[in-house]
Design an enzyme around this catalytic site. Structure first.
Site: not given
Ligand SMILES: Cc1cc2nc3c(=O)[nH]c(=O)nc-3n(C[C@H](O)[C@H](O)[C@H](O)COP(=O)(O)O)c2cc1C
Ligand SMILES: Cc1cc2nc3c(=O)[nH]c(=O)nc-3n(C[C@H](O)[C@H](O)[C@H](O)COP(=O)(O)OP(=O)(O)OC[C@H]3O[C@@H](n4cnc5c(N)ncnc54)[C@H](O)[C@@H]3O)c2cc1C
Ligand SMILES: Cc1cc2nc3c(=O)[nH]c(=O)nc-3n(C[C@H](O)[C@H](O)[C@H](O)COP(=O)(O)OP(=O)(O)OC[C@H]3O[C@@H](n4cnc5c(N)ncnc54)[C@H](O)[C@@H]3O)c2cc1C
Ligand SMILES: Cc1cc2nc3c(=O)[nH]c(=O)nc-3n(C[C@H](O)[C@H](O)[C@H](O)COP(=O)(O)O)c2cc1C
Ligand code: FES
Ligand code: FES
Lengths: 274, 322, 322, 274
Positions: B41, B88-89, B148, B183, B211, B262-263
């Site tokens: 997401s 990200n924020a 979040c 989540k 995150t 994650g990653g």
């Molecule tokens: C730009 C961005 C926006 C995100 N927005 C959401 C969100 O709206 N809802 C959510 O459950 N996780 C959100 N996440 C978290 C990701 O879904 C994921 O759990 C997290 O980035 C770890 O995975 P990754 O290392 O593959 O990025 C966001 C992550 C990023 C980088």
């Protein structure tokens, strides 16, 4: 609120042909320093070369796995199947890109974003400052190929006129100024005084890219005169292609994405100079 | 071949545009995914991604967190970079559940995607309003984001408090028969505590990790880069933390379906999550660096599973390696 | 110049073997360090490092966690690699406080080092025994490690429980006049909670972060790489997490000295911690990849501070940027 | 319990001359494949070349910032100021090192660890398996230069005799066997039967490096006959120079560091074959 309507017509074009090219590796064909910590990098990419519009940008990626985020740069010139960008060395990413040489490779994604709208016949006044110049070079190059329009460039530099050669290559009417001499609004005022805002009966339309304070001043100047202005914005980005909402700018329509709703916005959208 | 698969999209032998018959499906809370790889997401927008690949090729797509009304999110800059990571924020900017039901969801279903609708809220009531509207939508699964780090109210605080989480789940569970995925955040002392609370109060599956709380400052100014100051860290750097979260949760809760996140930037890393005990994975930040990453990873994993028939059979049957 | 300074030890212009007058000292809980860079506990052994540089050149050295009796630690393998990180599960192997007092400490003091003696324990009694023996030693500061993720009893559990931590501090504080630094773990929901507990119960300074809980599996076998299964993640990948911990703690506790730790591999990253609100930093994993990293980083930082007289003046006075 | 006494005499030597060289960049002078997924890499490093002892190792570092941990490899040969290692391609690190070519650079730290003890006059029987061969090549090379000792090599390969050329270059008495044909203990038994354990009145001393089961079998074989055996161990490492205690092996003296207490241990230390 983010718009979810695709506004990226290059993408639409590309889609008609199949899918848009994903991130891919291209060859550097030329790399040169234009000034202290200002580089021009040219790479071969037929797709980007044939599709890029002025103020569209490309994401470049470093070879350093610590720096995974894209580095976005406006397309500054297209020659055949070669694409150039001009950039300032700011941090570690641009430091690393500045070390690339002809024959090296770099990963790229693009062209991205919505370029300037050049549909109207007009005297396009290209108002740029510093590293906002590259998309204006591209605009000048494009306008030179349009039958009904002309281009006038008005460029401010911090201290050195590093892109002068590329700007003047594509337009006969070009002015520039360094910080020490004044600013672009001074030049715009001179244009107005000398009656050079209209050229051959073509009305002025401002295309601008540069530091925020400069663009705000230019928008205010244009608003006072009822001159249309398109402003190309910068924002830190996550993806550059519209998937992450990390790159917003506040507009009268809410927080829009610089990468796909922009980078070009009108002064009305930004609510500047009203 | 580099450890960093994202920078080598061209070096690998998989052509994602070649027609492909998926060989190894998985089952998450009774729902069959054609392959174990979904998008995470917040890093997937149909409008952006459909130019790059056919979204129906993915195991699933988890859409951007969806709130009862449109949210404008945080001010920019919203992002910074860490070593091998992104911060990200966003603050959950999204056009709200009504827009989602009218626009994104029907388009995704028309395109043939399996949709995990991610639900955001500032308070229990927010979550309830969204779940009420999604309850008889065409979404295949709901993913309740209680993790979040970038919103001031609710969001992460629910995910770090097992009592609050249990109470939220008690409200949401009766509202829908759709599989509810909860989540979870890694920003807790022991992720198995909220995991257990969620499962005991009706979660059909868990997804993890969201995150990690992080921050960067600009040494040219001495000031935080992100307007919100702190942000959420994701991308390759967080891999070992996500793997540990999945492994420990799998050990504590042997039967609950888990989506590992994650990653992940390669099929190998997706596989590592499956060995840790995940039933499926979602790919987040890798899609920022390479738009086609989720599909490439799905293809790489599909090939890696050829040589692992025991694991593949377990996944197809809704079971896991551990 | 690459973002990753460790891989470019040769590219940078600093020759660490050139004589150097330190220009920018710092003060931590009343103790002056000749520069703000120390080594982090567990990645520094005098016997190993003295061949590479003069340890008296560092701001401080934090020695390996020291227990009342010798500990043999965990089984091997004890380490794995993550993207831009290291995972470790040493389990605090060390020859015990008596050996420390007879061997390591006198050698380090003879070599002119400023010594932060890191204290390990499985229970309050362990910590008390070690602190009792160190109380009138030549150690300059004591660093109480309540944050190791790799021991089964005590260790991290104290650091995640503010009540237990307060009670431990109530016992240790009366035992010594030496500055007590409490080393905190990032594996909590809100690091400012244990931070406040430590400070309210007598900590003179805080150090953070210790490692994050993580894990890797070998996809060739499907099994965990580390014998202990999980380990602690450190190295460049954890930088944004350490920065956020320091910044948030500084905001919550404006006056407590903080030693920033986590992912530092260059003078620039050390500087970022100072801007986040740290008084000094410690360098851990970078020394695994490059033995002279701590000294190189100290030299880089010393030069970076030349252009930042306001920050440098604050540090020298025992104050911080924020 | 870890010993904290410095046992690393090369380091002591280096210290006398100043400090030990930190991690540094060296040039690859030769890179060749010896067999499927087995590479030999040669680099120029005068310090390592003049100080390395058999069974000492070097840490190599990849250029990929995702992989920061050292990759330790035994020194296999020294020629002038060039140092060679022979390694199997196992994971992403060795995959990346295997792509290096002459003229490329690599970062290195070394020489590290305690090498074989060759102080005694003896018939050194070099018993190796698979990728345990490289330090034995180095030992053979060294022993060839010692007046009072001789070397006999007894090498087991999985399927291909990839290092045969390098082993036999330095010893007249060399035997090898592939998995399909048998194992190194079979060869040792043959040596015993044919009376070749003693050579010119020199008593045998076993130096061994290879897979754990092989080394245990060799230690048991040696223990039964009262033959001294020095065994070179492997363990995942953090630093390679003694600072992190990440590389332990269980010995009769407790958990010792493979990197600085070893990699060479006697069979008595390991308690094998008692
Ligand atoms: C730009 C961005 C926006 C995100 N927005 C959401 C969100 O709206 N809802 C959510 O459950 N996780 C959100 N996440 C978290 C990701 O879904 C994921 O759990 C997290 O980035 C770890 O995975 P990754 O290392 O593959 O990025 C966001 C992550 C990023 C980088
Ligand atoms: C649409 C667009 C077009 C641009 N065109 C040009 C151009 O033609 N020439 C030029 O010199 N610069 C241009 N920029 C700015 C350029 O992207 C940054 O200067 C560059 O990314 C800095 O990278 P770094 O690694 O050196 O800096 P660092 O500060 O080390 O970068 C860290 C992160 O922040 C991002 N970042 C830092 N500064 C900026 C910025 N000003 N804008 C966006 N992201 C930033 C980087 O991309 C990276 O992800 C453009 C930016 C945008 C958004
Ligand atoms: C003292 C010593 C000498 C060695 N000499 C040789 C040699 O001459 N030739 C040779 O082919 N191999 C040798 N090895 C093994 C070699 O270090 C590993 O095969 C190599 O590090 C694997 O790296 P990778 O990135 O391909 O594997 P990955 O599994 O991807 O590596 C991940 C991490 O684990 C470590 N690792 C993985 N396997 C081993 C292992 N067996 N031993 C130690 N660390 C490991 C890596 O160094 C890295 O840090 C030696 C090991 C030691 C400890
Ligand atoms: C191999 C290793 C051993 C460690 N041992 C200790 C220890 O004994 N006591 C302690 O307080 N921290 C210990 N740590 C944690 C470090 O001191 C430091 O807090 C952490 O690694 C984060 O810093 P870094 O990213 O610079 O490595 C250890 C870390 C590593 C990598
Ligand atoms: S950078 Fe991702 S939406 Fe604009
Ligand atoms: S690898 Fe660090 S002590 Fe051996």
């Amino acid at each position: 609120m983010t718009t979810f309507t695709p506004t990226h017509d290059v993408v639409a074009e590309a889609q008609a042909a199949g899918f848009f090219p994903p991130r891919h590796t291209v060859e550097i064909t030329d790399a040169r320093a234009l000034a202290d910590r200002v580089m021009r990098l040219t790479f071969r990419d037929p797709f980007i070369a044939s599709h890029a519009k002025p103020a569209q940008f490309v994401n470049l990626f470093t070879h350093d796995d610590f720096m995974l985020m894209p580095r976005p740069f406006g397309v500054s010139e297209v020659e055949g199947d070669e694409v150039s960008v001009i950039f300032a060395v700011i941090g570690h990413g641009t430091e690393q890109l500045a070390q690339l040489k002809a024959g090296d490779t770099v990963d790229v994604l693009g062209p991205l974003g919505r370029g300037f709208n050049l549909k109207q016949d007009a005297n396009y006044i290209l108002v740029g400052g510093g590293l906002g110049v590259p998309p204006l070079i591209c605009a000048a190059q494009k306008i030179a190929s349009l039958a009904g329009s002309v281009a006038t460039s008005v460029i401010g530099y911090r201290d050195e006129r590093f892109a002068e050669e590329y700007v003047s290559r594509h337009t006969d009417r070009s002015w520039s100024i360094t910080n020490a001499e004044g600013n672009v609004v001074d030049l715009l005022n001179q244009l107005e005084t000398s009656g050079d805002l209209d050229v051959d009966g073509l009305k002025p339309v401002i295309l601008s890219c540069g530091p925020l304070p400069m663009m705000k001043a230019v928008a205010a100047w244009a608003a006072k005169r009822g001159i249309p202005a398109q402003l190309s914005m910068e924002q830190r980005m996550g993806c550059g292609y519209g998937t992450c909402v990390l790159c917003t700018v506040d507009t009268v329509d809410g927080r829009l994405k610089v990468c796909t709703d922009g980078p070009v916005f009108t002064r009305e959208q930004l609510g500047w100079g009203e | 071949m580099s450890e960093n698969a994202t920078t080598n999209a061209n070096d690998n032998h998989i052509n994602i545009y070649e027609a492909h018959e998926w060989k190894h499906p998985t089952k998450v809370a009774g729902v069959t995914w054609k392959n174990p790889v979904g998008t995470a997401s917040g890093t997937f927008q149909y409008a952006a991604v459909r130019w790059f690949y056919d979204v129906s090729e993915l195991g699933a797509v988890s859409t951007k967190g969806c709130s009862p009304v449109p949210w404008e999110g945080n001010q920019s800059p919203r992002t910074a970079e860490g070593p091998a990571s992104n911060l990200n924020a966003v603050g959950l900017q999204n056009p709200g559940v009504d827009h989602y039901l009218e626009d994104d969801l029907p388009k995704l279903k028309a395109a043939g995607a399996l949709v995990v609708a991610n639900v955001a809220g500032h308070c229990d009531d927010d979550y309830m309003q969204v779940v009420a509207k999604l309850a008889d939508s065409t979404a295949d699964m709901l993913e309740i984001n209680v993790s979040c780090p970038n919103v001031t109210h609710g969001g992460m605080s629910v995910g770090t408090d097992p009592v609050a989480l249990a109470s939220l789940m008690d409200k949401l569970r009766p509202m829908t028969d759709k599989p509810l995925v909860v989540k979870l955040t890694p920003n807790v002392t022991d992720i198995t505590v909220p995991a257990r609370a969620a499962v005991e109060h009706g979660a059909d599956a868990l997804s993890m990790i969201n995150t990690l709380l992080g921050m960067r400052l600009d040494i040219r100014t001495g000031e935080p880069i992100i307007a919100n100051k702190t942000g959420g860290v994701s991308g390759p750097a967080v891999l070992p933390i996500g793997i540990a979260a999945v492994y420990r949760t799998r050990t504590a809760l042997p039967d609950i379906p888990i989506i590992g996140i994650g990653g992940i930037d390669s099929g190998e890393k997706a596989l590592e999550y499956l060995y840790a005990g995940a039933n499926a994975v979602e790919v987040g930040a890798a899609a920022l660096f390479d738009p086609v990453a989720p599909l490439r990873i799905a293809r790489e994993l599909d090939d890696l599973l050829d040589a692992r028939p025991e694991l593949a059979a377990k996944l197809a049957a809704g079971k896991t390696w551990r």
